[in-house]
Scaffold this motif. Sequence first.
Motif, PDB file in Angstrom:
ATOM      1  N   HIS A 143      64.164  12.656  54.256  1.00 59.37           N
ATOM      2  CA  HIS A 143      63.463  11.394  54.454  1.00 59.37           C
ATOM      3  C   HIS A 143      63.573  10.969  55.918  1.00 59.37           C
ATOM      4  O   HIS A 143      64.588  11.223  56.573  1.00 59.37           O
ATOM      5  CB  HIS A 143      64.051  10.304  53.560  1.00 59.37           C
ATOM      6  N   VAL A 144      62.516  10.330  56.401  1.00 54.47           N
ATOM      7  CA  VAL A 144      62.496   9.800  57.768  1.00 54.47           C
ATOM      8  C   VAL A 144      62.253   8.299  57.692  1.00 54.47           C
ATOM      9  O   VAL A 144      61.270   7.861  57.094  1.00 54.47           O
ATOM     10  CB  VAL A 144      61.401  10.478  58.622  1.00 54.47           C
ATOM     11  N   GLU A 145      63.155   7.514  58.275  1.00 53.01           N
ATOM     12  CA  GLU A 145      63.029   6.059  58.291  1.00 53.01           C
ATOM     13  C   GLU A 145      62.948   5.582  59.738  1.00 53.01           C
ATOM     14  O   GLU A 145      63.704   6.056  60.591  1.00 53.01           O
ATOM     15  CB  GLU A 145      64.222   5.404  57.590  1.00 53.01           C
ATOM     16  N   PRO A 189      62.066  18.660  48.472  1.00 58.13           N
ATOM     17  CA  PRO A 189      61.691  17.343  49.024  1.00 58.13           C
ATOM     18  C   PRO A 189      62.858  16.355  49.046  1.00 58.13           C
ATOM     19  O   PRO A 189      62.789  15.280  48.447  1.00 58.13           O
ATOM     20  CB  PRO A 189      60.584  16.890  48.078  1.00 58.13           C
ATOM     21  N   ARG A 190      63.925  16.710  49.739  1.00 57.87           N
ATOM     22  CA  ARG A 190      65.101  15.835  49.788  1.00 57.87           C
ATOM     23  C   ARG A 190      65.290  15.186  51.155  1.00 57.87           C
ATOM     24  O   ARG A 190      66.271  14.486  51.391  1.00 57.87           O
ATOM     25  CB  ARG A 190      66.357  16.634  49.429  1.00 57.87           C
ATOM     26  N   THR A 198      68.781  11.942  55.257  1.00 56.16           N
ATOM     27  CA  THR A 198      67.918  10.937  55.881  1.00 56.16           C
ATOM     28  C   THR A 198      68.063  10.931  57.394  1.00 56.16           C
ATOM     29  O   THR A 198      69.179  10.926  57.927  1.00 56.16           O
ATOM     30  CB  THR A 198      68.255   9.530  55.348  1.00 56.16           C
ATOM     31  N   ARG A 219      60.979  17.603  58.929  1.00 55.36           N
ATOM     32  CA  ARG A 219      61.107  17.261  57.507  1.00 55.36           C
ATOM     33  C   ARG A 219      60.219  18.174  56.667  1.00 55.36           C
ATOM     34  O   ARG A 219      60.657  18.705  55.625  1.00 55.36           O
ATOM     35  CB  ARG A 219      60.723  15.801  57.281  1.00 55.36           C
ATOM     36  N   GLU A 246      59.124  14.166  61.575  1.00 53.54           N
ATOM     37  CA  GLU A 246      58.273  14.432  60.408  1.00 53.54           C
ATOM     38  C   GLU A 246      57.961  15.921  60.293  1.00 53.54           C
ATOM     39  O   GLU A 246      57.935  16.482  59.195  1.00 53.54           O
ATOM     40  CB  GLU A 246      56.969  13.631  60.509  1.00 53.54           C
ATOM     41  N   ARG A 255      67.169   8.586  60.540  1.00 55.08           N
ATOM     42  CA  ARG A 255      66.788   7.206  60.856  1.00 55.08           C
ATOM     43  C   ARG A 255      66.640   7.055  62.370  1.00 55.08           C
ATOM     44  O   ARG A 255      67.456   7.564  63.141  1.00 55.08           O
ATOM     45  CB  ARG A 255      67.834   6.214  60.344  1.00 55.08           C
ATOM     46  N   PRO A 310      69.812  13.229  48.853  1.00 55.30           N
ATOM     47  CA  PRO A 310      68.896  13.028  49.981  1.00 55.30           C
ATOM     48  C   PRO A 310      69.584  13.183  51.337  1.00 55.30           C
ATOM     49  O   PRO A 310      70.770  12.901  51.485  1.00 55.30           O
ATOM     50  CB  PRO A 310      68.405  11.586  49.785  1.00 55.30           C
TER      51      PRO A 310
END
Length: 336
Positions: free
Chosen positions: A204-206, A201-202, A242, A192, A189, A244, A240
């Motif tokens: 993402h954290v999953e 803002p491209r 990402t 990010r 995070e 994960r 995006p």
Amino acid sequence: MKQYTVEEAIGQHFSMLYPEEGNRRDESMGHLRSAAIEGRYRGEGVRQRKNGDLFLADVSITAIYEEGVLTGFTKVVQDLTERNTLVQERDLSRSDSIQLRADAEYRERFVATLTHDLRSPLAAARTGADLIVEYPDQPEKVRSWASRISDALHRADKMIADLLDASRLHAGQGLALQCHECDLRPLAEQLREELAVRHGPRFHVEVDGDTTGYWSGDGLRRVLENLLSNAVKYGEKEQPITVRMRRVDDRMLLTVHNYGTIIPVEDQPKLFQPFHRTHLAEVSGQQGWGIGLALVKGIVEAHGGIVKAESYPKEGTKFTCDIPVDARSAKQKLKV
């Protein structure tokens, strides 16, 4: 070749012919996806006989379509054990001279990279220091210049650390890491948020499951920094990116995914070699040393893990790091 009878083989998933490490990386399904997308997959890899023996094989998988519908695959396997032995014997006499040339080339690249790229941060630090000396009575500007000097020296320090670690990996040495309890989620995070300031803002954290374990927090931050930096450099702009994290039993799967130009299959085995840049990287105009992915591999392996790259049209590019939840038991060189 693989010692199974027809009765034993029919009805079984063909992943049983792959070794445990290959199945952990999901190689069997990856090869089928490549064949389904491109029509054919061809490559060399380690396979496993019924009695557990491993052997080098040349594998060709061809997708079968009927009226545009995928109905199955054909697979041809050649045992390369004898050929590999002959090649090793033939090349043994050449190995010393080849290694000498490779070491000389590596030293040249190391010195050239160090002397060329260190100039920029050192020049910035020197300029800041000269301004402070010339205008010591302007406290606000002095603080700003001092901050720039600190940033420049931090960049120089990181460059040197990366080069020294790449040199250790080239020499076959493991990386010494400090292993402690840490949580990957806040680390991801934080990265990010930092990257969003520069690139929008491209990111993402999953997360799927617990993200705590015993790892080197600094080491895994370097892994994510390098993978995300590559995704920004070579991925499709505005699409995006990402991160994960998924826990599976006693393993943590850490992936970075982006869309953009795919990495050709023939380039993928060389991605993790120090100072190697793919043709895509060379023609992209992006600057780089070709050591970022080598460091990723070295750090992941120092945790007792493995890293792999997958790149398919429409699906994008994904780097997956598979590491144990508790890396203190890793056999690699770890300071715990």
